[in-house]
Scaffold this motif. Structure first.
Motif, PDB file in Angstrom:
ATOM      1  N   SER A  11      57.539  39.575 -14.357  1.00 40.98           N
ATOM      2  CA  SER A  11      56.767  38.446 -14.887  1.00 40.98           C
ATOM      3  C   SER A  11      57.108  37.130 -14.205  1.00 40.98           C
ATOM      4  O   SER A  11      56.226  36.292 -13.994  1.00 40.98           O
ATOM      5  CB  SER A  11      56.993  38.327 -16.396  1.00 40.98           C
ATOM      6  N   GLY A  12      58.375  36.921 -13.849  1.00 40.74           N
ATOM      7  CA  GLY A  12      58.762  35.660 -13.222  1.00 40.74           C
ATOM      8  C   GLY A  12      58.044  35.426 -11.909  1.00 40.74           C
ATOM      9  O   GLY A  12      57.484  34.332 -11.663  1.00 40.74           O
ATOM     10  N   THR A  13      58.043  36.436 -11.031  1.00 44.68           N
ATOM     11  CA  THR A  13      57.350  36.324  -9.745  1.00 44.68           C
ATOM     12  C   THR A  13      55.853  36.179  -9.959  1.00 44.68           C
ATOM     13  O   THR A  13      55.196  35.346  -9.319  1.00 44.68           O
ATOM     14  CB  THR A  13      57.630  37.567  -8.881  1.00 44.68           C
ATOM     15  N   ALA A  14      55.302  37.000 -10.843  1.00 44.92           N
ATOM     16  CA  ALA A  14      53.860  36.978 -11.100  1.00 44.92           C
ATOM     17  C   ALA A  14      53.392  35.598 -11.549  1.00 44.92           C
ATOM     18  O   ALA A  14      52.389  35.065 -11.054  1.00 44.92           O
ATOM     19  CB  ALA A  14      53.514  38.019 -12.162  1.00 44.92           C
ATOM     20  N   ILE A  15      54.115  35.008 -12.469  1.00 45.11           N
ATOM     21  CA  ILE A  15      53.707  33.719 -13.035  1.00 45.11           C
ATOM     22  C   ILE A  15      53.894  32.592 -12.021  1.00 45.11           C
ATOM     23  O   ILE A  15      53.042  31.692 -11.912  1.00 45.11           O
ATOM     24  CB  ILE A  15      54.486  33.461 -14.340  1.00 45.11           C
ATOM     25  N   ALA A  20      38.525  39.991 -11.226  1.00 45.50           N
ATOM     26  CA  ALA A  20      37.621  39.226 -12.095  1.00 45.50           C
ATOM     27  C   ALA A  20      38.398  38.499 -13.185  1.00 45.50           C
ATOM     28  O   ALA A  20      38.086  37.349 -13.517  1.00 45.50           O
ATOM     29  CB  ALA A  20      36.585  40.166 -12.709  1.00 45.50           C
ATOM     30  N   ILE A  21      39.415  39.160 -13.730  1.00 47.32           N
ATOM     31  CA  ILE A  21      40.269  38.515 -14.738  1.00 47.32           C
ATOM     32  C   ILE A  21      40.950  37.285 -14.144  1.00 47.32           C
ATOM     33  O   ILE A  21      40.974  36.204 -14.753  1.00 47.32           O
ATOM     34  CB  ILE A  21      41.330  39.509 -15.261  1.00 47.32           C
ATOM     35  N   ALA A  75      49.153  34.267 -19.583  1.00 51.90           N
ATOM     36  CA  ALA A  75      48.064  35.054 -20.166  1.00 51.90           C
ATOM     37  C   ALA A  75      47.346  35.881 -19.087  1.00 51.90           C
ATOM     38  O   ALA A  75      46.952  37.027 -19.331  1.00 51.90           O
ATOM     39  CB  ALA A  75      47.071  34.138 -20.882  1.00 51.90           C
ATOM     40  N   ILE A  76      47.175  35.301 -17.913  1.00 54.38           N
ATOM     41  CA  ILE A  76      46.523  36.036 -16.815  1.00 54.38           C
ATOM     42  C   ILE A  76      47.367  37.244 -16.430  1.00 54.38           C
ATOM     43  O   ILE A  76      46.850  38.359 -16.260  1.00 54.38           O
ATOM     44  CB  ILE A  76      46.305  35.118 -15.601  1.00 54.38           C
ATOM     45  N   TYR A  77      48.667  37.034 -16.283  1.00 57.05           N
ATOM     46  CA  TYR A  77      49.560  38.131 -15.908  1.00 57.05           C
ATOM     47  C   TYR A  77      49.505  39.255 -16.938  1.00 57.05           C
ATOM     48  O   TYR A  77      49.380  40.439 -16.586  1.00 57.05           O
ATOM     49  CB  TYR A  77      50.991  37.611 -15.766  1.00 57.05           C
ATOM     50  N   LEU A  78      49.589  38.914 -18.215  1.00 54.19           N
ATOM     51  CA  LEU A  78      49.575  39.940 -19.259  1.00 54.19           C
ATOM     52  C   LEU A  78      48.251  40.688 -19.284  1.00 54.19           C
ATOM     53  O   LEU A  78      48.211  41.905 -19.524  1.00 54.19           O
ATOM     54  CB  LEU A  78      49.851  39.305 -20.624  1.00 54.19           C
TER      55      LEU A  78
END
Length: 370
Positions: free
Chosen positions: A178-182, A343-344, A357-360
């Motif tokens: 999650s850290g990298t993704a966000i 698309a998300i 929220a996008i990552y989740l």
């Protein structure tokens, strides 16, 4: 004389070299039809294989196509020497990208990856890091753009995550932390905040057209198209290695390009096999393919001085990125995950949704498509 029907992309890079090569071969007749880039990215290979002998395919769809038993493996009609040649001469992971199970399902004919594109005089040199890109977007609002159309919002995120040291998948499992993704999503949000929103839905060709016309000047991660580096009209677009996040060894880019697959309806003749293997020979790749606006898969063509002279250095200036580019998963269902997740992400950028929220949402979406 046998007639073989082929289908390729409607961009000149996708059809001109193949059609010219077919016209030059008197030993057989290959008819190349064309489809739009959107069709190329979204139409299932199995449906197309019902009507065509030869298909230009994108590597992420290989797994689904193989599971639907619509393609012939290269091992069924190429010699071991021919397969060894493809393995040794293809750029980066191009040959490996068409492997599924223990066989290969397409001949690499075109190599590409996300690279950095510049046009005009906005900057004298390409941005070295993604933080440089963020600063450019703030200093020159509207002149820097991401490429979020179609699947490319997700692929840009992939590139950024990898440049931050993140790992995307382990086999078919999505394992990005999650850290990298966000952090990557927040950088994309910072860039998108200042870009021309009219460019949001454009595919890479549309965005490069906009750059050639002067609408914007910098795109940090876009699939390179050699045709724009020495155009007949409009501004030239110069291509460079993709930015990194502090470590040039972690450039992150995603591998694209295309392969030539043979459908199960086709019975490859010796003349057809010679036709295909000669097309991917070093000599033809660095002369005929480049001269007809193509983007070869052969790495010696990318290193060729004349090929680079003809293309304003396109190949030499992006070879490092293409050689290291990431191979996406091939599992059945990946394309649906890629399209819906992009698309998300694109919707999240447009609506200023939180990065968390996008990552989740993407993580949950992967679960739905496994």
């Amino acid at each position: 004389m046998n007639l073989f029907k082929g289908l390729t992309c409607d961009h000149p890079r996708g059809y001109r070299p193949l059609q010219a090569w077919a016209s030059a071969d008197d030993a057989l007749h290959v008819q190349w039809d064309i489809q739009t880039l959107e069709g190329f990215e979204s139409h299932a290979i199995a449906a197309l294989a019902e009507n065509y002998d030869l298909l230009i395919v994108d590597n992420p769809g290989i797994g689904e196509a193989v599971e639907q038993r619509c393609l012939r493996p290269l091992e069924a009609f190429l010699t071991q020497e021919a397969i060894a040649y493809l393995r040794q001469t293809s750029t980066g992971g191009s040959f490996a990208s068409y492997r599924y199970g223990d066989q290969h399902w397409a001949i690499p004919v075109d190599a590409a990856a996300q690279v950095c594109a510049l046009a005009g005089n906005t900057t004298d040199a390409p941005p070295e890091t993604w933080l440089d890109v963020v600063r450019l977007s703030q200093q020159l609002p509207g002149r820097t753009a991401l490429s979020p159309g179609g699947p490319h919002a997700l692929l840009t995120w992939y590139s950024l995550c990898q440049s931050l040291g993140g790992k995307l998948f382990a086999g078919d499992d999505f394992i990005l932390d999650s850290g990298t993704a966000i952090e990557a999503l927040r950088m994309m949000q910072a860039i998108y905040r200042h870009q021309d929103k009219h460019l949001t839905a454009l595919n890479p060709i549309g965005l490069l057209d906009a750059m050639a016309k002067g609408t914007c000047d910098v795109c940090p991660a876009i699939f390179g198209y050699v045709n724009y580096s020495s155009p007949n009209t409009g501004r030239a677009v110069k291509f460079f290695d993709i930015p990194h996040c502090g470590d040039p060894a972690l450039r992150g880019s995603v591998l694209g390009g295309t392969g030539l697959a043979v459908s199960v309806r086709c019975q490859p003749t010796p003349a057809l096999v010679r036709h295909l293997m000669t097309y991917v020979s070093e000599q033809v790749q660095k002369t005929h393919v480049v001269e007809h606006g193509g983007q070869p898969a052969n790495r010696y063509a990318w290193q060729d001085e004349r090929a680079n002279a003809l293309t304003n250095g396109f190949f030499a200036d992006t070879l490092a990125t293409v050689s290291q580019a990431y191979l996406r998963p091939h599992y059945h269902g990946y394309i649906a995950f890629q399209d819906s997740s992009s698309a998300i992400l694109r919707h999240g950028l447009m609506q200023q949704t939180s990065a968390e929220a996008i990552y989740l949402a993407i993580k949950d979406n992967h679960t739905k498509h496994r």
